[in-house]
Write a protein that holds these residues in place. Structure first.
Motif, mmCIF file in Angstrom:
data_model
loop_
_atom_site.group_PDB
_atom_site.id
_atom_site.type_symbol
_atom_site.label_atom_id
_atom_site.label_comp_id
_atom_site.label_asym_id
_atom_site.label_seq_id
_atom_site.Cartn_x
_atom_site.Cartn_y
_atom_site.Cartn_z
ATOM 1 N N LEU A 413 11.540 33.715 83.645
ATOM 2 C CA LEU A 413 10.304 34.269 84.366
ATOM 3 C C LEU A 413 10.156 35.746 83.979
ATOM 4 N N THR A 414 11.371 36.573 83.970
ATOM 5 C CA THR A 414 11.495 37.896 83.928
ATOM 6 C C THR A 414 10.921 38.182 82.383
ATOM 7 N N ILE A 417 7.316 37.824 82.064
ATOM 8 C CA ILE A 417 6.547 38.995 82.551
ATOM 9 C C ILE A 417 6.636 40.164 81.991
#
Length: 419
Positions: A413-414, A417
């Motif tokens: 997810l990081t 993003i």
């Protein structure tokens, strides 16, 4: 297809031998030979690819041996024990699980092996368990979970070798997983540990005084933390000021500063010897993992995995963590898993469009998912540290796996993003 089957058979053979308590080094070497021959590479080509695989990871092995100076200083000067004692005593009984998790996270994060970090903190944890009536299950999960969080942001062998195989700056590979590590620590301490604590009917006593039991001969906290802080500053010079200090220099330099700060000149030789002993074991293991990685790299196994995942953004991002997870499961080792995965899959991961930094970071975090399986030393070292038998330790596997999966999902997810 035949070469992929051969690589899979070789891996399975190595796993079976390791489970049967055969030497992991020779198990992986034999698996590499058998995998190459069954895959149709021929004896000469098999040996050639094994040697090529070892050559690919030689620079990382040199850096890992150099890292032994820092690791040995932290353990033998008492710096690691001082750090853990300070954190536990400052946070107290109301936050005991956070204190244990944070202690192992910090120790692992500054370069101590995760099993050594757990063994270092475990004596304090056992005393606390007896005094406060806490089950050893949540205590072990707190320590292992914290260690896994620290392992993905550390200058440990797994991070060094993943960065090296992707030709990525070590400081960048460490830093991109800081957010997943912090959130993973919160999930471990405030979701997973309480779940296990309730399951085993343990109650954390309120307002119980915890004496840290710190040996007066241990160095101060600030002297103890000086070595890892030096390493962090030196590695950070590349992204901050454009000055490149190789880990081969930064890691031993941190150890030297640690010796000076803790005034442990008489223990210098002992510290270096201890670090070399620990890293030598890893270095020998990496030779065999490099050999089998060479066979996997020469096979069509990477193409098979890519075709199974399919095309698209999701498949592109999942290749790295899945490779790390599968190889850590095969070897029950973060270091060996990260080595085989990064050496075998780095070209395919990079060609898919994932950056070198994120490729290394995702492989590294994926290698924490199943590194605690029973055919590895981590399982026995951590369970033995809190006096668990094998049957009890087996109950920990789903929870430890959940920590690794949480970190992996957070890292993906990081990457989506900010990557």
């Amino acid at each position: 297809m035949m070469s992929a089957v051969g690589a899979i058979v070789g891996l399975i053979l190595a796993i079976v031998l390791i489970i049967r308590k055969f030497s992991p080094v020779y198990s992986l070497l034999l698996g590499a030979v058998v995998g190459g021959l069954i895959g149709g590479l021929g004896l000469e080509s098999t040996v050639s690819n094994m040697i090529s695989g070892v050559k690919d990871i030689t620079p990382a092995i040199i850096r890992i041996i150099a890292a032994g100076v820092l690791s040995g200083v932290l353990i033998k000067t008492g710096a690691a024990a001082s750090i853990s004692h300070t954190i536990i005593s400052k946070l107290g009984s109301r936050h005991i699980f956070l204190a244990l998790a944070l202690s192992t996270m910090l120790l692992t994060g500054v370069g101590v092996f995760i099993d050594v970090a757990v063994i270092t903190v475990a004596p304090i944890a056992i005393i606390i368990a007896d005094r406060m009536g806490i089950s050893k299950f949540p205590l072990l999960l707190a320590m292992v979970g914290g260690g896994k969080c620290g392992n993905i942001i550390s200058p440990n062998p797994n991070t060094i070798i993943a960065a090296e195989n992707f030709d990525a700056p070590l400081s960048s590979v460490m830093s991109v997983n800081v957010i997943p590590a912090i959130i993973g620590l919160v999930v471990t301490v405030y979701l997973l540990v309480p779940l296990l604590n309730r399951k085993y009917r343990s109650v954390v006593a309120e307002n119980v005084s915890i004496t840290n039991g710190k040996d007066e001969n241990l160095p101060s906290f600030w002297a103890s933390i000086s070595a890892p802080l030096t390493v962090i500053v030196l590695l950070a010079l590349r992204p901050i000021a454009g000055i490149t200090i190789d880990p081969l220099i930064a890691l031993p330099a941190g150890g030297v500063v640690g010796i000076i700060a803790t005034r442990s000149w008489k223990r210098a030789a002992e510290s270096v010897g201890y670090g070399l002993e620990k890293m030598s074991v890893v270095a020998v293991l990496l030779v065999s993992t490099g050999a089998i990685a060479g066979i996997i790299k020469a096979s069509s196994l990477t193409d098979m995995l890519i075709s199974l995942l399919g095309q698209g953004e999701a498949a592109r991002l999942l290749l790295a963590p899945i490779a790390g997870t599968v190889m850590s499961a095969a070897t029950a080792s973060t270091t060996a898993g990260a080595t085989i995965a990064s050496a075998s899959f780095a070209p395919a991961i990079l060609s898919s469009g994932v950056s070198a930094v994120w490729g290394a970071a995702l492989v590294n975090v994926g290698a924490t998912v199943l590194d605690h399986l029973p055919h590895g030393s981590f399982f026995h070292a951590t369970g033995g540290a809190v006096e668990m038998n094998i049957k009890e330790n087996l109950r920990m596997i789903p929870y430890e796996t959940t920590v690794g999966l949480t970190l992996t999902i957070l890292s993906i997810l990081t990457c989506l993003i900010i990557g």
